[in-house]
Write a protein that holds these residues in place. Structure first.
Motif, PDB file in Angstrom:
ATOM      1  N   SER A 149       0.838  -1.205   0.000  1.00 38.90           N
ATOM      2  CA  SER A 149       0.000   0.000   0.000  1.00 38.90           C
ATOM      3  C   SER A 149       0.872   1.255   0.000  1.00 38.90           C
ATOM      4  CB  SER A 149      -0.919   0.004   1.225  1.00 38.90           C
ATOM      5  OG  SER A 149      -1.816  -1.083   1.200  1.00 38.90           O
ATOM      6  N   TRP A 150       1.927   1.239   0.838  1.00 32.70           N
ATOM      7  CA  TRP A 150       2.851   2.387   0.887  1.00 32.70           C
ATOM      8  C   TRP A 150       3.607   2.545  -0.423  1.00 32.70           C
ATOM      9  CZ3 TRP A 150       2.600   6.112   4.317  1.00 32.70           C
ATOM     10  CH2 TRP A 150       2.088   5.852   5.598  1.00 32.70           C
ATOM     11  N   VAL A 151       4.073   1.439  -1.001  1.00 33.64           N
ATOM     12  CA  VAL A 151       4.808   1.495  -2.272  1.00 33.64           C
ATOM     13  C   VAL A 151       3.895   2.003  -3.389  1.00 33.64           C
ATOM     14  CG1 VAL A 151       5.960   0.119  -4.057  1.00 33.64           C
ATOM     15  CG2 VAL A 151       6.457  -0.301  -1.640  1.00 33.64           C
ATOM     16  N   GLY A 152       2.664   1.494  -3.423  1.00 36.94           N
ATOM     17  CA  GLY A 152       1.700   1.951  -4.427  1.00 36.94           C
ATOM     18  C   GLY A 152       1.417   3.433  -4.315  1.00 36.94           C
ATOM     19  N   GLY A 153       1.267   3.915  -3.085  1.00 30.27           N
ATOM     20  CA  GLY A 153       1.040   5.340  -2.854  1.00 30.27           C
ATOM     21  C   GLY A 153       2.228   6.171  -3.305  1.00 30.27           C
ATOM     22  N   PHE A 154       3.440   5.666  -3.044  1.00 31.84           N
ATOM     23  CA  PHE A 154       4.663   6.384  -3.435  1.00 31.84           C
ATOM     24  C   PHE A 154       4.771   6.496  -4.955  1.00 31.84           C
ATOM     25  CE2 PHE A 154       9.131   6.398  -4.697  1.00 31.84           C
ATOM     26  CZ  PHE A 154       9.595   7.513  -4.007  1.00 31.84           C
ATOM     27  N   VAL A 155       4.524   5.395  -5.660  1.00 32.60           N
ATOM     28  CA  VAL A 155       4.626   5.388  -7.124  1.00 32.60           C
ATOM     29  C   VAL A 155       3.600   6.350  -7.737  1.00 32.60           C
ATOM     30  CG1 VAL A 155       4.319   3.982  -9.207  1.00 32.60           C
ATOM     31  CG2 VAL A 155       5.571   3.053  -7.240  1.00 32.60           C
ATOM     32  N   HIS A 156       2.366   6.276  -7.254  1.00 31.70           N
ATOM     33  CA  HIS A 156       1.321   7.180  -7.752  1.00 31.70           C
ATOM     34  C   HIS A 156       1.719   8.640  -7.532  1.00 31.70           C
ATOM     35  CE1 HIS A 156      -2.458   9.396  -8.044  1.00 31.70           C
ATOM     36  NE2 HIS A 156      -2.213   9.837  -6.815  1.00 31.70           N
ATOM     37  N   SER A 157       2.182   8.955  -6.331  1.00 38.04           N
ATOM     38  CA  SER A 157       2.539  10.331  -5.989  1.00 38.04           C
ATOM     39  C   SER A 157       3.731  10.818  -6.805  1.00 38.04           C
ATOM     40  CB  SER A 157       2.851  10.436  -4.498  1.00 38.04           C
ATOM     41  OG  SER A 157       3.148  11.764  -4.140  1.00 38.04           O
TER      42      SER A 157
END
Length: 312
Positions: A149-157
Motif C-alpha cells: 500500500s505504501w509502495v503503491g502510494g509512493f509510485v502514484h505520488s
C-alpha cells in the motif's frame, strides 16, 4: 526541484484559502482546531488500544491501526497550514514547499485508498473462507499488504509530482485552494496543459477506479456468501462491513469527485477537499468503534489500568 524552480518566474504561490471573510475565518479556526485535535487524539487512542490489547491481535485490527496512523498523517499535511492561513492576511507557500505538500498529500492519500482496499479483501476472506483465514491472511501477508500500500502510494505520488514539476509557471501564481494539488497547479501553467491534465486525471482515475472495482467485487462476494449464514452470523458480519463501507463511501466519494475528471477546478472543490482531508479522518475512529464491543472493552481495560497506576 531546485532546478525546476530556477526555470520559472514563480518562486512562491499565493493560496486563496478557504474563505476571504475574516469573521467566517475566525469561526473556522476554532472549528478546525477542534477537528484536528479530535483526529490526533481519536486515532492515537485507536492505535494505543490495538497495540496494548492482546485481544485485538487479528489482521483486521492490524490494518485498522495503520489506517489510523495514515489518517493522522494525511490530515497533518493540510490542517496545520489551513489553520495558520486562516489567521494571516497573506497566505503564501514556496515553490518547493508547494510541490512537497502535493507529493506527500498524494502519497499518503493514495496509501489510504490501497489500505481501505486491503481491508475489504481481509473482510472478504474472513467472512467467505473463515477456516482458511488465519493461514491466508497471516502476519507475513499482512505486513506485505501494508508495505505494498505504501509502495503503491509512493509510485502514484511520484508520477503526479513529475507531471506537475515539468510545467512552466511564468506569471499567475494564485492558487484558488487552501493547499497545493495537481489540478490547481496545472491550471496555472503558462502552456498547453491538455496532455498533462489528461495524464494527471488518468493516473488518479486508474487508482481510484481499480480500487473501487475491487471493493465492489469484495462486498458482492460477501453478500452472496452471507445468504447461507445464520441470522446471528449475518448480523455480526453486517455490522463489521457496514463500518468499513461507510468509511469507504466517505473517502472514495469526494476523491472520485475531485480526481476522476479532466484537470479542472470548481467552486465546490475546496469544501469537498475539507471533507476527505479533515472530516473523514476525524469520523473514522467513531465509525469503527460504534458497534465494536471488542474495541470498547479494550478501551475500558486501558482506562482502568491507567486509573490504577495513577492511584499508586
Amino acid at each position: 526541484m531546485v532546478s525546476m524552480e530556477s526555470k520559472n518566474n514563480v518562486t512562491e504561490f499565493i493560496l486563496r484559502g478557504l474563505t476571504q471573510d475574516k469573521t467566517i475565518a475566525k469561526v473556522c479556526v476554532s472549528l478546525f482546531l477542534v477537528f484536528y485535535a479530535t483526529i490526533i487524539l481519536g486515532n492515537l487512542l485507536i492505535i494505543i488500544t490495538i497495540k496494548t490489547s492482546e485481544q485485538l491481535d487479528s489482521p483486521m485490527y492490524f490494518f485498522w491501526s495503520y489506517l489510523s496512523f495514515v489518517d493522522i498523517s494525511y490530515s497533518t499535511v493540510t490542517a496545520p497550514k489551513l489553520i495558520y492561513d486562516l489567521l494571516v492576511e497573506k497566505k503564501t507557500i514556496s515553490f518547493v514547499g508547494c510541490i512537497a505538500q502535493m507529493f506527500v498529500g498524494h502519497f499518503i492519500g493514495c496509501t489510504e485508498i490501497f489500505l481501505l482496499t486491503v481491508m475489504a479483501y481481509d473482510r472478504c476472506i474472513a467472512i467467505c473462507k473463515p477456516l482458511h483465514y488465519t493461514n491466508t491472511v497471516n502476519k507475513h501477508v499482512c505486513g506485505c499488504l501494508v508495505a505494498a500500500s505504501w509502495v503503491g502510494g509512493f509510485v502514484h505520488s511520484l508520477v503526479q509530482t513529475l507531471l506537475a514539476v515539468q510545467l512552466p509557471f511564468c506569471g499567475p501564481n494564485e492558487i484558488d485552494h487552501y493547499f497545493c494539488d495537481a489540478h490547481p497547479l496545472v491550471k496555472l501553467a503558462c502552456t498547453d496543459t491538455y496532455i498533462i491534465g489528461v495524464s494527471v486525471a488518468a493516473n488518479s482515475g486508474v487508482v481510484s477506479l481499480s480500487c473501487f472495482v475491487v471493493l465492489v467485487v469484495s462486498y458482492g462476494v460477501i453478500l452472496v456468501s452471507l445468504r447461507t449464514r445464520s441470522s446471528e452470523g449475518r448480523l455480526k458480519a453486517f455490522y463489521t462491513c457496514t463500518s468499513h463501507i461507510t468509511v469507504v463511501g466517505l473517502f472514495f466519494g469526494p476523491c472520485i469527485f475531485i480526481y476522476m475528471r479532466p484537470s479542472t477546478t470548481t467552486s465546490a472543490d475546496k469544501m469537498v477537499s475539507v471533507f476527505y482531508t479533515i472530516i473523514t479522518p476525524m469520523l473514522n475512529p467513531f465509525i469503527y468503534t460504534f458497534r465494536n464491543e471488542e474495541v470498547k472493552n479494550a478501551m475500558k481495560k486501558l482506562w482502568s489500568r491507567k486509573v490504577k497506576r495513577s492511584e499508586k
